[in-house]
Structures are given as structure tokens and as C-alpha cells.
Design a protein around this motif. Structure first.
Motif, short mmCIF file in Angstrom:
data_model
loop_
_atom_site.label_atom_id
_atom_site.label_comp_id
_atom_site.label_asym_id
_atom_site.label_seq_id
_atom_site.Cartn_x
_atom_site.Cartn_y
_atom_site.Cartn_z
N ALA A 89 45.03 52.22 6.05
CA ALA A 89 44.87 51.33 7.21
C ALA A 89 44.02 52.00 8.30
N THR A 90 44.29 53.27 8.54
CA THR A 90 43.51 54.00 9.55
C THR A 90 42.05 54.12 9.12
N ALA A 91 41.82 54.40 7.83
CA ALA A 91 40.46 54.52 7.32
C ALA A 91 39.72 53.19 7.43
N ALA A 92 40.37 52.10 7.02
CA ALA A 92 39.73 50.79 7.07
C ALA A 92 39.45 50.38 8.52
N LEU A 114 42.15 62.79 15.42
CA LEU A 114 42.88 63.46 14.33
C LEU A 114 44.35 63.11 14.35
N ILE A 115 44.91 62.86 15.53
CA ILE A 115 46.34 62.58 15.65
C ILE A 115 46.77 61.39 14.80
N VAL A 118 47.11 62.46 11.12
CA VAL A 118 48.32 63.28 10.94
C VAL A 118 49.56 62.41 11.05
N THR A 119 49.57 61.51 12.04
CA THR A 119 50.71 60.61 12.24
C THR A 119 50.94 59.72 11.03
N SER A 120 49.87 59.31 10.37
CA SER A 120 49.99 58.44 9.20
C SER A 120 50.85 59.10 8.12
N VAL A 121 50.71 60.41 7.98
CA VAL A 121 51.48 61.13 6.95
C VAL A 121 52.88 61.45 7.46
N ILE A 122 52.96 61.95 8.69
CA ILE A 122 54.25 62.38 9.24
C ILE A 122 55.24 61.22 9.33
#
Length: 206
Positions: A89-92, A114-115, A118-122
Motif C-alpha cells: 500500500a505504501t509503495a503503490a 522512511l518511517i 518501517v511502520t508498515s512492518v512493525i
């Protein structure tokens, strides 16, 4: 693949709705700034809310798991799907924003801080695991089903949305109404299942 597709679709749709909303906003108008609103702006605020992105991870975790699947495997699959969905979603979102701004497509990954990656994974992994628990009938499943509506309702209090009071009021009314309906539905269904289970247990007892 399902997690990537769902996440990419959500991110692209959010970016496009935001763009349409901004194109209709007359920020030079005092009336529009203080009290103006539009349907597309309400959609933009709803889609771009933290609870909606969290709901994406939960929904994806639910989508890729099966009720009969072992719990450790389901949690792992759901967690991975939640993280992948938010990354996609962030990439799109970044790609669509880059295309709209006529920037070089090769720099799409730089358009988001960058946050967010990182947030997408965390947060995506545990939220996806929560989605995997939705299909379980016990209390853990009940709590998992309440995660998104309760989170959405709380966010309306902690982080009120919108650029003016009118937008904020409309969005909060929509979210609180939907959250209350969802919470009520989940509670009624859970109590109904528990009542039926206790009835069957009592009937089987000597």
C-alpha cells in the motif's frame, strides 16, 4: 500475492482519492477553509486515516488464513500478509504520487519518509496476526473482531480528523456510527454462539 494485490489497490486508491479531493478544494476561499466540505474529501479523510490502514492489515490477515489451519501457522501467515499489505500500500501510494507530480518514476520510493516503511512492518505484522485470529470462535476471536471498530472509535477522540469542524464532525459521525454498529453486531453474534454452545453442552451432559 493476495496481500500484495489488496495492499497495492488500497494504496493507489487512497492516493487517487486524495488527489481528486485536493483538486476540488478551494483553499483560497475562507468559507471553504472554515466550513466547506465535499463527499470526495470525506472519502479521502476516511481512507487516509490510521484506523483504515490498520484495518487493511487486519483484513488481509483474515483473508489469507483458514479456520482449520493450525494457530502458529495461521498467526505467521497472517502476520506476513499484514506486513506485505502495508508495504504494498505504501509503495503503490508512493508510485501514484510520483506519477501525479511528474517526478521521475525511479525515485518513487523517496516520496515517502522512511518511517512509513518501517511502520508498515512493525505494525503490519501484529495487526495481520490479529486478523488471523478473527476466524477463531473463542474469546481471542471475539477480541480480534473488535480491534478495528474500537480502534477507529478511539482514534476519532485522540486524533480528530479533518481540516475544519464540519469535516471533522461528519467523519466522526460516520466512523462512530459504523463502529457502534460493528461492535454491537460482533457482541450479539458472540453471545449467540456462546449461548448455543452452552445449550449443547448442557444437553450432552448426563
Amino acid at each position: 500475492m493476495s496481500a500484495l494485490a489488496v495492499g497495492a489497490g488500497f494504496g493507489a486508491a487512497t492516493s487517487l482519492v486524495n488527489a481528486i479531493s485536493h483538486s476540488y478544494a478551494d483553499l483560497g476561499s475562507r468559507a471553504h477553509t472554515t466550513s466547506g466540505w465535499s463527499v470526495v474529501e470525506i472519502m479521502s479523510v476516511l481512507l487516509d486515516s490510521g484506523w483504515a490502514w490498520a484495518g487493511l492489515a487486519v483484513a488481509t490477515g483474515w483473508l489469507v488464513t483458514h479456520a482449520g489451519e493450525g494457530r502458529p501457522a495461521a498467526l505467521a501467515r497472517g502476520g506476513a500478509a499484514g506486513a506485505l499489505a502495508l508495504l504494498a500500500a505504501t509503495a503503490a501510494y508512493s508510485i501514484v504520487d510520483t506519477i501525479r507530480s511528474d517526478g521521475p518514476l525511479s525515485s518513487w520510493y523517496e516520496s515517502e519518509p522512511l518511517i512509513w516503511w518501517v511502520t508498515s512492518v512493525i505494525f503490519g505484522a501484529p495487526l495481520g496476526a490479529v486478523g488471523a485470529c478473527v476466524k477463531y470462535p473463542e474469546v481471542i476471536g471475539f477480541l480480534a473482531r473488535l480491534t478495528v471498530p474500537v480502534g477507529a472509535a478511539v482514534q476519532m477522540i485522540v486524533l480528530p480528523p479533518g481540516r475544519n469542524e464540519v469535516v471533522a464532525t461528519i467523519v466522526k459521525t460516520i466512523v462512530w456510527t459504523a463502529a457502534a454498529a460493528a461492535i454491537g453486531f460482533v457482541i450479539v453474534c458472540f453471545l449467540s454462539v456462546e449461548r448455543r454452545r452452552h445449550s449443547l453442552t448442557a444437553a450432552e451432559s448426563p
